[in-house]
Design a protein around this motif. Structure first.
Motif, short mmCIF file in Angstrom:
data_model
loop_
_atom_site.label_atom_id
_atom_site.label_comp_id
_atom_site.label_asym_id
_atom_site.label_seq_id
_atom_site.Cartn_x
_atom_site.Cartn_y
_atom_site.Cartn_z
N LEU A 22 55.90 39.92 11.74
CA LEU A 22 57.31 39.55 11.76
C LEU A 22 58.16 40.78 12.09
CD1 LEU A 22 59.25 37.23 11.31
CD2 LEU A 22 59.27 37.80 8.88
N CYS A 23 57.76 41.94 11.57
CA CYS A 23 58.51 43.17 11.86
C CYS A 23 58.47 43.50 13.35
CB CYS A 23 57.95 44.33 11.04
SG CYS A 23 58.36 44.19 9.30
N GLU A 24 57.31 43.33 13.98
CA GLU A 24 57.21 43.57 15.42
C GLU A 24 58.15 42.65 16.19
OE1 GLU A 24 53.20 44.22 17.42
OE2 GLU A 24 52.62 43.46 15.44
N MET A 25 58.15 41.38 15.80
CA MET A 25 59.03 40.42 16.47
C MET A 25 60.48 40.82 16.30
SD MET A 25 57.46 36.69 15.68
CE MET A 25 55.91 36.69 14.82
N ALA A 26 60.85 41.16 15.08
CA ALA A 26 62.24 41.52 14.80
C ALA A 26 62.65 42.77 15.59
CB ALA A 26 62.42 41.74 13.30
N GLN A 27 61.77 43.75 15.64
CA GLN A 27 62.07 44.98 16.39
C GLN A 27 62.24 44.69 17.88
OE1 GLN A 27 58.88 47.60 15.34
NE2 GLN A 27 59.94 48.41 13.53
N ALA A 28 61.48 43.75 18.39
CA ALA A 28 61.55 43.42 19.82
C ALA A 28 62.92 42.90 20.23
CB ALA A 28 60.47 42.40 20.18
N VAL A 29 63.66 42.35 19.28
CA VAL A 29 64.99 41.81 19.60
C VAL A 29 66.09 42.47 18.77
CG1 VAL A 29 64.18 39.59 20.50
CG2 VAL A 29 64.59 39.84 18.04
N GLY A 45 63.60 25.20 14.00
CA GLY A 45 63.24 24.30 12.92
C GLY A 45 62.06 24.77 12.09
N LEU A 46 61.44 25.86 12.50
CA LEU A 46 60.30 26.44 11.77
C LEU A 46 60.50 27.95 11.70
CD1 LEU A 46 57.28 24.73 13.58
CD2 LEU A 46 58.06 24.25 11.26
N PRO A 47 59.98 28.59 10.66
CA PRO A 47 59.99 30.05 10.64
C PRO A 47 59.08 30.59 11.75
CG PRO A 47 59.44 29.15 8.47
CD PRO A 47 59.44 28.01 9.44
N PRO A 48 59.32 31.82 12.21
CA PRO A 48 58.56 32.35 13.35
C PRO A 48 57.04 32.33 13.17
CG PRO A 48 60.29 33.89 12.68
CD PRO A 48 60.32 32.76 11.74
N LEU A 49 56.55 32.75 12.03
CA LEU A 49 55.09 32.80 11.86
C LEU A 49 54.46 31.41 11.81
CD1 LEU A 49 54.76 35.87 9.47
CD2 LEU A 49 54.39 35.77 11.95
N GLN A 50 55.20 30.46 11.26
CA GLN A 50 54.69 29.08 11.26
C GLN A 50 54.69 28.52 12.68
OE1 GLN A 50 56.59 26.58 8.36
NE2 GLN A 50 55.25 24.86 8.80
#
Length: 119
Positions: A22-29, A45-50
């Motif tokens: 999730l941290c990698e995803m957040a850093q990417a944006v 409608g869903l959290p990113p990891l789900q």
């Protein structure tokens, strides 16, 4: 759809086979992880990891339907590292284990019931 969410979805598609945090995803944006979760869930409608898990499971279904790879090989190709978690998550999503899913395909001339496929 928010362009940052679109970027995360593209990133997920490119990284289906490897671990993505999730941290990698957040850093990417350029967002914090909690902000990304709120934004992503509001948009998709869903959290990113789900959502990523759903992408991987759909990919697994495609591989089970179109290849002769073993369940373990399918699991590794879609980014899971633990077979028991993969089987448990697959069954929770589709109501069948991957082995049962493939057997159902073979017993029904390559067709899976719409009820299973649309989960």
């Amino acid at each position: 759809m928010d362009r940052r969410v679109q970027r995360i979805i593209v990133l997920m598609g490119e990284a289906k086979c490897r671990e993505v945090t999730l941290c990698e995803m957040a850093q990417a944006v350029n967002l914090t992880a909690p902000h990304l979760c709120r934004l992503f869930k509001a948009e998709v409608g869903l959290p990113p990891l789900q959502y990523l898990k759903h992408l991987r499971m759909r990919e697994a279904v495609g591989l089970l339907e179109s290849t002769f790879l073993s369940v373990k090989e399918v699991m590794l190709r879609v980014g899971f590292r633990d077979e028991s978690h993969f089987v448990r998550d697959f069954k929770a999503m589709f109501g069948l284990t991957p082995t049962q899913y493939r057997a159902d395909l073979q017993n029904n001339d390559g067709r899976v019931s719409d009820e299973i496929k649309n989960r």
